[in-house]
Design an enzyme around this catalytic site. Sequence first.
Site, PDB file in Angstrom:
ATOM      1  N   ASP A   1      -7.509   6.760  -4.277  1.00  0.00           N
ATOM      2  CA  ASP A   1      -6.732   7.732  -4.770  1.00  0.00           C
ATOM      3  C   ASP A   1      -7.324   8.977  -4.335  1.00  0.00           C
ATOM      4  O   ASP A   1      -8.621   9.060  -3.826  1.00  0.00           O
ATOM      5  CB  ASP A   1      -6.066   7.581  -6.164  1.00  0.00           C
ATOM      6  CG  ASP A   1      -7.326   7.705  -7.260  1.00  0.00           C
ATOM      7  OD1 ASP A   1      -8.042   8.970  -7.002  1.00  0.00           O
ATOM      8  OD2 ASP A   1      -7.343   6.958  -8.072  1.00  0.00           O
TER       9      ASP A   1
ATOM     10  N   CYS B   1       0.756   2.730  16.450  1.00  0.00           N
ATOM     11  CA  CYS B   1      -0.120   3.684  16.933  1.00  0.00           C
ATOM     12  C   CYS B   1       0.537   4.802  18.133  1.00  0.00           C
ATOM     13  O   CYS B   1       1.020   3.932  19.066  1.00  0.00           O
ATOM     14  CB  CYS B   1      -1.429   2.998  17.114  1.00  0.00           C
ATOM     15  SG  CYS B   1      -2.499   4.190  18.110  1.00  0.00           S
TER      16      CYS B   1
ATOM     17  N   CYS C   1      -7.220   0.251  17.869  1.00  0.00           N
ATOM     18  CA  CYS C   1      -8.010   1.481  18.315  1.00  0.00           C
ATOM     19  C   CYS C   1      -8.684   2.379  17.377  1.00  0.00           C
ATOM     20  O   CYS C   1      -9.744   3.206  17.655  1.00  0.00           O
ATOM     21  CB  CYS C   1      -7.468   2.074  19.457  1.00  0.00           C
ATOM     22  SG  CYS C   1      -6.225   3.488  18.883  1.00  0.00           S
TER      23      CYS C   1
ATOM     24  N   TYR D   1       0.808  -1.105   0.100  1.00  0.00           N
ATOM     25  CA  TYR D   1       0.133  -0.209   0.078  1.00  0.00           C
ATOM     26  C   TYR D   1       0.853   1.401   0.137  1.00  0.00           C
ATOM     27  O   TYR D   1       0.669   2.449  -0.578  1.00  0.00           O
ATOM     28  CB  TYR D   1      -1.004   0.005   1.165  1.00  0.00           C
ATOM     29  CG  TYR D   1      -2.272  -0.990   0.628  1.00  0.00           C
ATOM     30  CD1 TYR D   1      -3.118  -0.464   0.085  1.00  0.00           C
ATOM     31  CD2 TYR D   1      -2.203  -2.299   1.247  1.00  0.00           C
ATOM     32  CE1 TYR D   1      -4.331  -1.143  -0.229  1.00  0.00           C
ATOM     33  CE2 TYR D   1      -3.195  -3.080   0.944  1.00  0.00           C
ATOM     34  CZ  TYR D   1      -4.411  -2.483   0.097  1.00  0.00           C
ATOM     35  OH  TYR D   1      -5.580  -3.296  -0.103  1.00  0.00           O
TER      36      TYR D   1
ATOM     37  N   HIS E   1     -14.584   3.110  -0.647  1.00  0.00           N
ATOM     38  CA  HIS E   1     -13.740   1.888  -0.278  1.00  0.00           C
ATOM     39  C   HIS E   1     -12.396   2.664   0.518  1.00  0.00           C
ATOM     40  O   HIS E   1     -11.472   1.712   0.655  1.00  0.00           O
ATOM     41  CB  HIS E   1     -13.025   1.249  -1.544  1.00  0.00           C
ATOM     42  CG  HIS E   1     -14.171   0.332  -2.068  1.00  0.00           C
ATOM     43  ND1 HIS E   1     -14.314  -0.042  -3.393  1.00  0.00           N
ATOM     44  CD2 HIS E   1     -15.313  -0.153  -1.474  1.00  0.00           C
ATOM     45  CE1 HIS E   1     -15.255  -0.925  -3.548  1.00  0.00           C
ATOM     46  NE2 HIS E   1     -16.004  -0.984  -2.463  1.00  0.00           N
TER      47      HIS E   1
END
Length: 258
Positions: free
Chosen positions: A106, A157, A132, A69, A121
């Site tokens: 995008d 995180c 969380c 990604y 999406h």
Amino acid sequence: MTGQPPRRAAELLGQARRVVVFTGAGMSAESGVPTFRDALTGLWQRYDAQALATPEAFRADPALVWGWYEWRRHAVRLAHPNAGHRAVAAIQHRAPGTVLITQNVDDLHERAGSPDPVHLHGSLFAPRCASCARPAPVSDDAEGEPVDGRRVPPPRCAHCAAPVRPGVVWFGEALPGAALEAAVEAASSCDLLLTVGTSGLVYPAAEIPQVAARLGAAVVQVNPEETPLDGIAEVNLRGPAARVLPALVDAVWGGADG
Ligand code: OAD
């Protein structure tokens, strides 16, 4: 299709009071962002969706999934909106109240001047904690070319130290509730739905044009290929979005013949 779009498509767009534009990966194809299912170039022809786009895949190999990604996000950053994206923004400008619903992750609609698309999406630019769900910062892209196939461990995180995940909808996951609700509401109350560059194969997103058609809206489709949406479309404009959409806008508002 060559030259001007059929008169009927221009009439429908010119007369519509509430327009929905519904877009898929074909919208960004001419910006160099690959689609998912096109033969040879589609991402799912070259990559295994089960190993990259499911919650199980992320649990099994977070660095593989995060790296993939990151590669896609970096490639999108280097891409530019095309004339089709700009034509959609022009429709929103000319027909105020037009709702733009996109399956794309995008940000090319936004960069072409479309305010606030409904992202069914999710987005490559909205990572969040896998535990969380708090939003996480988008990392800076390194200089140079995006690197395909590089494993990148996801950041942690800041609040709970769990891994951060891409902010996209994976196979087997529910769509974001507010986005789906907004999309169904817009499709239920429009009188024209313009569907652009989607194979219409992925549900529940593919329901959106069908909802509009069932409730009496006209559907106009822009796609170089046949799709399952051909049957509900009153007009099928067979051609690439970056050519067909500017011609359509010109036919309605540009004073062109037709
Ligand atoms: P697909 O890859 O399934 O379909 C792309 C469509 O764009 C095809 O029908 C092509 O014929 C058409 N197309 C290609 N080039 C075009 C062009 N220049 N102009 C107009 N149309 C063109 O992509 P989607 O329908 O968007 O899900 O796929 C739906 C979902 O499946 C995606 O959102 C993604 C994927 O798995 C998630 O990421 C959750």
